[in-house]
Design a protein around this motif. Structure first.
Motif, PDB file in Angstrom:
ATOM      1  N   PHE A  28      42.677  62.007  56.009  1.00  0.00           N
ATOM      2  CA  PHE A  28      41.590  62.975  55.794  1.00  0.00           C
ATOM      3  C   PHE A  28      41.157  63.010  54.333  1.00  0.00           C
ATOM      4  CE2 PHE A  28      43.347  65.435  59.594  1.00  0.00           C
ATOM      5  CZ  PHE A  28      42.361  64.967  60.452  1.00  0.00           C
ATOM      6  N   TYR A  29      42.096  62.871  53.406  1.00  0.00           N
ATOM      7  CA  TYR A  29      41.794  63.066  51.991  1.00  0.00           C
ATOM      8  C   TYR A  29      41.206  61.831  51.308  1.00  0.00           C
ATOM      9  CZ  TYR A  29      42.340  64.740  47.195  1.00  0.00           C
ATOM     10  OH  TYR A  29      42.118  65.109  45.902  1.00  0.00           O
ATOM     11  N   PRO A  31      39.115  59.354  52.305  1.00  0.00           N
ATOM     12  CA  PRO A  31      37.660  59.198  52.378  1.00  0.00           C
ATOM     13  C   PRO A  31      36.914  60.311  51.631  1.00  0.00           C
ATOM     14  CG  PRO A  31      38.566  59.647  54.557  1.00  0.00           C
ATOM     15  CD  PRO A  31      39.716  59.462  53.623  1.00  0.00           C
ATOM     16  N   ARG A  32      37.512  61.489  51.532  1.00  0.00           N
ATOM     17  CA  ARG A  32      36.892  62.567  50.735  1.00  0.00           C
ATOM     18  C   ARG A  32      36.886  62.171  49.267  1.00  0.00           C
ATOM     19  NH1 ARG A  32      33.084  65.740  51.202  1.00  0.00           N
ATOM     20  NH2 ARG A  32      33.717  65.756  53.362  1.00  0.00           N
ATOM     21  N   TYR A 104      41.729  52.011  61.000  1.00  0.00           N
ATOM     22  CA  TYR A 104      41.020  52.881  60.056  1.00  0.00           C
ATOM     23  C   TYR A 104      41.753  52.930  58.712  1.00  0.00           C
ATOM     24  CZ  TYR A 104      38.877  57.151  58.179  1.00  0.00           C
ATOM     25  OH  TYR A 104      38.233  58.060  57.384  1.00  0.00           O
ATOM     26  N   LEU A 108      40.143  51.747  55.166  1.00  0.00           N
ATOM     27  CA  LEU A 108      40.124  52.535  53.928  1.00  0.00           C
ATOM     28  C   LEU A 108      40.735  51.748  52.771  1.00  0.00           C
ATOM     29  CD1 LEU A 108      41.203  56.059  55.256  1.00  0.00           C
ATOM     30  CD2 LEU A 108      38.923  55.383  54.467  1.00  0.00           C
ATOM     31  N   TYR A 127      30.776  57.679  54.213  1.00  0.00           N
ATOM     32  CA  TYR A 127      32.194  58.054  54.138  1.00  0.00           C
ATOM     33  C   TYR A 127      32.440  59.379  54.853  1.00  0.00           C
ATOM     34  CZ  TYR A 127      33.574  54.334  50.917  1.00  0.00           C
ATOM     35  OH  TYR A 127      33.862  53.119  50.365  1.00  0.00           O
ATOM     36  N   ARG A 128      31.502  60.332  54.710  1.00  0.00           N
ATOM     37  CA  ARG A 128      31.637  61.607  55.414  1.00  0.00           C
ATOM     38  C   ARG A 128      31.659  61.387  56.927  1.00  0.00           C
ATOM     39  NH1 ARG A 128      28.242  63.203  51.181  1.00  0.00           N
ATOM     40  NH2 ARG A 128      29.141  64.864  49.901  1.00  0.00           N
ATOM     41  N   ASN A 131      34.840  59.875  58.072  1.00  0.00           N
ATOM     42  CA  ASN A 131      35.933  60.831  57.954  1.00  0.00           C
ATOM     43  C   ASN A 131      36.144  61.623  59.247  1.00  0.00           C
ATOM     44  OD1 ASN A 131      38.022  61.918  56.450  1.00  0.00           O
ATOM     45  ND2 ASN A 131      36.774  63.558  55.615  1.00  0.00           N
ATOM     46  N   GLU A 132      35.212  61.539  60.178  1.00  0.00           N
ATOM     47  CA  GLU A 132      35.370  62.216  61.470  1.00  0.00           C
ATOM     48  C   GLU A 132      36.259  61.409  62.422  1.00  0.00           C
ATOM     49  OE1 GLU A 132      34.361  65.286  61.690  1.00  0.00           O
ATOM     50  OE2 GLU A 132      33.472  65.041  59.693  1.00  0.00           O
ATOM     51  N   THR A 135      39.866  62.584  63.106  1.00  0.00           N
ATOM     52  CA  THR A 135      39.892  63.817  63.898  1.00  0.00           C
ATOM     53  C   THR A 135      39.759  63.500  65.379  1.00  0.00           C
ATOM     54  OG1 THR A 135      38.921  65.046  62.069  1.00  0.00           O
ATOM     55  CG2 THR A 135      38.800  66.063  64.265  1.00  0.00           C
TER      56      THR A 135
END
Length: 149
Positions: A28-29, A31-32, A104, A108, A127-128, A131-132, A135
């Protein structure tokens, strides 16, 4: 060996869950961080170097060991007698989702190398959106294991 796996199962499962939590946090972090990297720095500037160091440490110190331990403890559970019902669908949906999560992770890692080489072509918006993916995969994995459809 099989007796050991049966006896150690609660410990193996606990370590697997902890590994998954650490891996997911990184998935999760990272790609942020890439979003901020793209939007707040230019190749070669001071912020670029800071982002690269943060991304390197997250990937190499947290995510890679967490992914490896997730796989090791997960496979140990697979080989524990009576844990997996191979006549059901859920082991295969979980397997597909875990393989996708691993892909994935490597995607990354490749994007991080693009930043190192000054060749990133992915936008913050892309990237946002990517980032899904973890999930969605997490939902498939949890439903597969808990509901066992």
């Amino acid at each position: 060996m099989i007796d050991f796996l049966s006896i150690a199962y609660p410990w193996i499962k606990s370590l697997h869950i902890m590994s998954v939590i650490a891996w997911m946090a990184g998935l999760f972090y990272l790609p942020r961080l890439f979003v901020y990297h793209v939007e707040k720095s230019e190749a070669g500037d001071v912020q670029d170097q800071i982002f690269q160091e943060m991304e390197y440490k997250l990937l190499r110190v947290i995510m890679n060991p967490a992914m490896i331990s997730t796989w090791v403890f997960g496979l140990a559970m697979v080989f524990t007698p009576g844990i997996v019902d191979w006549s059901a669908v859920w082991p295969f949906t979980k397997m597909a989702a875990v393989l996708s999560m691993t892909w994935y992770h490597h995607w990354l890692a490749k994007r991080r190398k693009d930043f190192i080489n000054g060749q990133n072509t992915v936008t913050g918006r892309q990237y946002r959106m990517m980032n899904e993916l973890p999930t969605i995969l997490m939902v498939v994995i949890v439903l597969s294991v808990v509901v066992r459809f």
